[in-house]
Design a protein around this motif. Structure first.
Motif, PDB file in Angstrom:
ATOM      1  N   ASP A  10       0.818  -1.211   0.000  1.00 13.30           N
ATOM      2  CA  ASP A  10       0.000   0.000   0.000  1.00 13.30           C
ATOM      3  C   ASP A  10       0.855   1.265   0.000  1.00 13.30           C
ATOM      4  OD1 ASP A  10       0.310   0.992   2.909  1.00 13.30           O
ATOM      5  OD2 ASP A  10      -0.177  -1.138   3.162  1.00 13.30           O
TER       6      ASP A  10
ATOM      7  N   ASP B 191       0.906   3.574   2.059  1.00 14.03           N
ATOM      8  CA  ASP B 191       1.443   3.919   3.375  1.00 14.03           C
ATOM      9  C   ASP B 191       2.792   3.254   3.636  1.00 14.03           C
ATOM     10  OD1 ASP B 191      -0.239   5.683   5.196  1.00 14.03           O
ATOM     11  OD2 ASP B 191      -1.743   4.388   4.295  1.00 14.03           O
ATOM     12  N   VAL B 192       3.063   2.140   3.023  1.00 11.38           N
ATOM     13  CA  VAL B 192       4.407   1.572   3.195  1.00 11.38           C
ATOM     14  C   VAL B 192       5.355   2.067   2.092  1.00 11.38           C
ATOM     15  CG1 VAL B 192       3.600  -0.470   4.440  1.00 11.38           C
ATOM     16  CG2 VAL B 192       4.079  -0.667   2.016  1.00 11.38           C
TER      17      VAL B 192
ATOM     18  N   ALA C 289       2.868   8.370   5.502  1.00 11.50           N
ATOM     19  CA  ALA C 289       2.306   9.727   5.518  1.00 11.50           C
ATOM     20  C   ALA C 289       3.021  10.639   6.503  1.00 11.50           C
ATOM     21  CB  ALA C 289       0.821   9.664   5.847  1.00 11.50           C
TER      22      ALA C 289
ATOM     23  N   CYS D 191      -2.133   0.227  -3.428  1.00  5.72           N
ATOM     24  CA  CYS D 191      -3.493   0.471  -2.949  1.00  5.72           C
ATOM     25  C   CYS D 191      -3.464   1.525  -1.844  1.00  5.72           C
ATOM     26  CB  CYS D 191      -4.163  -0.816  -2.475  1.00  5.72           C
ATOM     27  SG  CYS D 191      -3.328  -1.683  -1.150  1.00  5.72           S
ATOM     28  N   GLY D 192      -4.580   2.224  -1.712  1.00  7.42           N
ATOM     29  CA  GLY D 192      -4.689   3.209  -0.642  1.00  7.42           C
ATOM     30  C   GLY D 192      -4.744   4.626  -1.140  1.00  7.42           C
ATOM     31  N   SER D 193      -3.833   5.426  -0.659  1.00 10.95           N
ATOM     32  CA  SER D 193      -3.881   6.878  -0.800  1.00 10.95           C
ATOM     33  C   SER D 193      -3.673   7.357  -2.232  1.00 10.95           C
ATOM     34  CB  SER D 193      -2.799   7.467   0.104  1.00 10.95           C
ATOM     35  OG  SER D 193      -2.632   8.828  -0.128  1.00 10.95           O
ATOM     36  N   SER D 194      -4.124   8.589  -2.499  1.00 14.22           N
ATOM     37  CA  SER D 194      -3.911   9.200  -3.810  1.00 14.22           C
ATOM     38  C   SER D 194      -2.547   9.875  -3.882  1.00 14.22           C
ATOM     39  CB  SER D 194      -5.002  10.220  -4.086  1.00 14.22           C
ATOM     40  OG  SER D 194      -4.954  11.246  -3.122  1.00 14.22           O
ATOM     41  N   ARG D 195      -1.766   9.778  -2.806  1.00 11.43           N
ATOM     42  CA  ARG D 195      -0.504  10.516  -2.749  1.00 11.43           C
ATOM     43  C   ARG D 195       0.414  10.142  -3.921  1.00 11.43           C
ATOM     44  NH1 ARG D 195       1.119   7.501   2.800  1.00 11.43           N
ATOM     45  NH2 ARG D 195      -1.026   8.140   3.124  1.00 11.43           N
ATOM     46  N   GLU D 196       0.692  11.139  -4.729  1.00  2.06           N
ATOM     47  CA  GLU D 196       1.559  10.925  -5.881  1.00  2.06           C
ATOM     48  C   GLU D 196       3.000  10.755  -5.437  1.00  2.06           C
ATOM     49  OE1 GLU D 196       0.073  13.179  -9.222  1.00  2.06           O
ATOM     50  OE2 GLU D 196       2.128  13.776  -9.623  1.00  2.06           O
ATOM     51  N   HIS D 197       3.240  11.112  -4.163  1.00  2.81           N
ATOM     52  CA  HIS D 197       4.582  10.936  -3.597  1.00  2.81           C
ATOM     53  C   HIS D 197       5.011   9.470  -3.712  1.00  2.81           C
ATOM     54  CE1 HIS D 197       2.236  14.060  -1.607  1.00  2.81           C
ATOM     55  NE2 HIS D 197       3.329  14.672  -1.227  1.00  2.81           N
TER      56      HIS D 197
ATOM     57  N   ALA E 252      -3.208  -0.860  -8.120  1.00  3.37           N
ATOM     58  CA  ALA E 252      -4.367  -0.092  -7.660  1.00  3.37           C
ATOM     59  C   ALA E 252      -4.533   1.088  -8.613  1.00  3.37           C
ATOM     60  CB  ALA E 252      -4.155   0.394  -6.236  1.00  3.37           C
ATOM     61  N   ARG E 253      -5.781   1.506  -8.772  1.00  3.93           N
ATOM     62  CA  ARG E 253      -6.130   2.467  -9.815  1.00  3.93           C
ATOM     63  C   ARG E 253      -5.386   3.802  -9.722  1.00  3.93           C
ATOM     64  NH1 ARG E 253      -9.271   6.640 -10.733  1.00  3.93           N
ATOM     65  NH2 ARG E 253      -9.662   6.900  -8.524  1.00  3.93           N
ATOM     66  N   ILE E 254      -5.406   4.412  -8.532  1.00  2.00           N
ATOM     67  CA  ILE E 254      -4.842   5.772  -8.447  1.00  2.00           C
ATOM     68  C   ILE E 254      -3.323   5.727  -8.617  1.00  2.00           C
ATOM     69  CG2 ILE E 254      -4.742   7.928  -7.166  1.00  2.00           C
ATOM     70  CD1 ILE E 254      -7.216   7.096  -5.627  1.00  2.00           C
TER      71      ILE E 254
ATOM     72  N   ASN F 277      -1.284   7.809 -11.418  1.00  2.41           N
ATOM     73  CA  ASN F 277      -0.232   8.718 -10.950  1.00  2.41           C
ATOM     74  C   ASN F 277       1.097   8.375 -11.609  1.00  2.41           C
ATOM     75  OD1 ASN F 277      -1.871  10.215  -9.278  1.00  2.41           O
ATOM     76  ND2 ASN F 277      -1.305   9.133  -7.414  1.00  2.41           N
TER      77      ASN F 277
ATOM     78  N   MET G 152      -1.309  17.837  -0.397  1.00  7.47           N
ATOM     79  CA  MET G 152      -1.132  17.748  -1.843  1.00  7.47           C
ATOM     80  C   MET G 152      -1.034  19.119  -2.503  1.00  7.47           C
ATOM     81  SD  MET G 152      -1.312  14.434  -2.346  1.00  7.47           S
ATOM     82  CE  MET G 152      -2.195  13.649  -3.689  1.00  7.47           C
TER      83      MET G 152
ATOM     84  N   SER H 203      -7.736  10.268  -1.817  1.00  7.41           N
ATOM     85  CA  SER H 203      -8.384   9.038  -2.264  1.00  7.41           C
ATOM     86  C   SER H 203      -9.814   8.889  -1.748  1.00  7.41           C
ATOM     87  CB  SER H 203      -7.561   7.821  -1.873  1.00  7.41           C
ATOM     88  OG  SER H 203      -7.398   7.782  -0.478  1.00  7.41           O
TER      89      SER H 203
ATOM     90  N   ARG I  86      -8.336   3.123   7.198  1.00  9.01           N
ATOM     91  CA  ARG I  86      -7.242   2.247   6.769  1.00  9.01           C
ATOM     92  C   ARG I  86      -6.486   1.713   7.966  1.00  9.01           C
ATOM     93  NH1 ARG I  86      -5.778   6.035   1.872  1.00  9.01           N
ATOM     94  NH2 ARG I  86      -7.354   5.164   0.524  1.00  9.01           N
TER      95      ARG I  86
END
Lengths: 163, 420
Positions: A16, A18-19, A23, A64-70, A89-91, A95, B36, B122, B381
């Motif tokens: 994910d 987050d790993v 964040a 999977c998870g966040s939208s963070r582009e980082h 995962a989609r986002i 990205n 962001m 998200s 999450r």
């Protein structure tokens, strides 16, 4: 510290965002400083040991998870030329496209690639050679619109080109 | 076409779309936040437009590392503030007048049925509760959307989720969505829309629907969407700032898969570490001791959620081994919770009550877990290290379970203490 013969860093399913980049570091503006924390919660060696040109190879639902582009960004900054997975995962996938990091979805064939394998990858052609095993995996070419974004060097250049 | 496909077709100005088509569609609202924002703006400025596509259709919310927890975060929030002033953004919500974005936007009347919304977070999919197409994107996408007012989208195939029955006591939206994710898995709806229908929908409150739509992403979905009905209309009454354009699915709409959930058969559940699909009945986890309980977030920080927590905590005390943190999702919810006496109940029970922030949910601040600690949380999450140390653990649950667990010090089905 793990010793790597080849240039594949192999991970499992559902890696994910987050790993990929926790964040707690997202207030770091410098991308290189941020990339020092890539993958650290599941693999303390990656950020320290990965060399430019090393690939990340994973199972299902990578990113999977966040939208963070980082997340794709730190991998790109860390010198990863492409991420190869059973599925994304989609986002994360969009990205990666938008910033010009090839994300290659190859389904169960990914099981042929192991930690420490060496790869030769042609993302445009969709071809992955596992050189130490003499195996070649061919993937589906990217849809036309996505190829246009990739060709332009990412979404921002694509949009600029349409100005 | 499905509900999602009809909204996408209309916003792309085409008669028909099919799953797999790539379209560019006009956005009704573009959202970004303090995490962001700075980089979104950098991408926007690379395009070189003198203004955003529509200053009335951009929303900027400082809510993640806010109120700022260190200088780096303060700099990020400053960028948001400066951009809002420079481009005269109509919807910028400052600390003290703000809230967690996914509770704030609907409550402020910024979301209307039929809208197409992209957000650099998200959980933007939350707005699907109001029959809007809403999805999370990255900062490059959002930067491009700020400039052009459009987004490229792949039209998703759909999974139909048919709800019947009505929720038993102590079972709410969180239990519904966790039950669904437990059944289909965290990639069960990958790249697809989750479309809710059936007689059970009418028996869900707006708060339940927001919670369910919020976690569509936890099943990998592009969006989750509810029909617009009398419950939706009652919520929008006197609130919606834009005309509503509700959509319903065509009679012959194609659903790749159908899932049926009888709400009457559900029970309070918990998602165990480290994936939201690891769902078990709360009563089977009563041996799991906790160090912290968090009640809040874009998933469960609404007034209804606080009411549920207050119902459990009224006249009771938080277990001495537990830190309980309650975070109303918006300033307005905070104010209402104060008027209704919920905040007094929380404080009297020994909970910490905070101003709105996403802080603990993503391991930002206000409730970070130390090594080896365990939390039950109403957030969305439970990934490894999400709330702090890599070897800490997060159990996801609704407010009833979180509050009951805070009282006993271990994961607790609310029915266990309610009769006591």
């Amino acid at each position: 510290m793990r010793k790597k013969a080849g240039n594949v860093w192999r991970y499992g399913h559902h890696v994910d965002t987050d790993v990929i980049i926790p964040a707690r570091y997202l207030n770091i503006a410098d991308h290189h400083e941020l990339a020092e924390h890539a993958m650290e919660d599941i693999d303390a060696d990656f950020a320290k040991q990965a060399r430019t040109g090393d690939y990340i190879v994973a199972g299902k639902n990578f990113g999977c998870g966040s939208s963070r582009e980082h997340a794709p960004l730190v991998l790109k900054v860390r010198g990863v030329p492409a991420v190869i997975a059973d599925s994304f995962a989609r986002i994360f996938y969009r990205n990666a496209i938008n910033i010009g990091l090839p994300a290659m979805e190859i389904g169960e064939e990914v099981e042929k690639i192991e930690d420490g394998d060496t790869l030769e990858v042609d993302a445009a052609k969709g071809e992955i050679k596992i050189t130490n095993k003499n195996i070649t995996i061919a993937t589906k070419p990217l849809p036309g619109f996505i190829q246009e974004i990739t060709k332009a060097g990412g979404l921002i250049n694509y949009v600029k080109g349409k100005n | 076409m499905t509900v999602t496909q009809k909204i996408l077709a209309r916003r792309a100005e085409v008669d028909k779309v099919e799953a797999g088509d790539i379209i560019t569609a006009a956005v009704d609202l573009a959202l970004t936040n303090d995490i962001m924002g700075a980089q979104t703006f950098a991408e926007f400025e690379k395009i070189g437009r003198p203004a955003v596509f529509d200053k009335n259709k951009v929303v900027l919310v400082p809510d993640h590392f806010c109120p700022a927890n260190d200088m780096k975060s303060a700099e990020l929030a400053k960028k948001l503030r400066e951009f809002a002033r420079k481009y005269q953004i109509a919807h910028y919500f400052e600390i003290g007048r703000m809230g967690i974005e996914h509770a704030l936007l609907p409550d402020s009347g910024l979301i209307a049925p039929g809208d197409l919304i992209v957000g650099a977070d998200s959980h933007t999919c939350t707005y699907g509760a109001l029959n809007a197409f809403a999805t999370g994107v990255g900062l490059t996408d959002l930067g491009a959307a700020l400039a052009t007012g459009r987004a490229w989208l792949k039209v998703p195939a759909a999974i139909g989720v048919e709800l019947c029955g009505s929720l038993p006591r102590y079972v709410r939206g969180k239990d519904v969505v966790l039950a669904l994710i437990g059944r289909i898995g965290v990639d069960g709806a990958r790249y697809k829309s989750l479309e809710y229908s059936g007689s059970g929908v009418a028996r869900l409150t707006m708060a339940d629907r927001f919670t369910i739509a919020n976690m569509a992403i936890e099943a990998g979905a592009k969006n989750g969407i509810f029909p617009c009905d009398s419950v939706t209309e009652a919520y929008l009454e006197g609130r919606a700032q834009r005309a509503c354009r509700p959509e319903t699915a065509d009679a012959d709409a194609f659903y790749e898969k159908r899932v049926a959930i009888n709400l009457s058969l559900l029970e309070p559940v918990v998602a165990c570490p480290h994936l939201p699909e690891n769902v078990k009945p709360a009563k089977e986890l009563s041996g799991v001791a906790i160090d912290q309980a968090v009640i809040g977030s874009c998933t469960n920080g609404r007034l209804d959620d606080l009411a549920q927590a207050a119902e459990i905590l009224k006249g009771r005390k938080i277990n001495k081994k537990v830190r309980a943190i309650v975070i109303p999702a918006t300033q307005e919810i905070y104010s209402q919770a104060m008027a209704l006496g919920y905040l007094r109940t929380f404080v009297d029970a020994g909970a910490a009550v905070s101003t709105p922030t996403c802080g603990p949910c993503f391991g930002g601040h206000m409730g970070i877990l130390a090594a080896g600690e365990r939390a039950v949380s109403t957030t969305n999450r439970n990934f490894k290290g999400r709330m702090g140390a890599a070897d800490s653990e997060i159990y996801l649950a609704g407010p009833y379970v979180a509050a009951a667990s805070a009282v006993t010090g271990r994961i607790t089905d609310p029915a266990e203490i309610a009769g006591a």
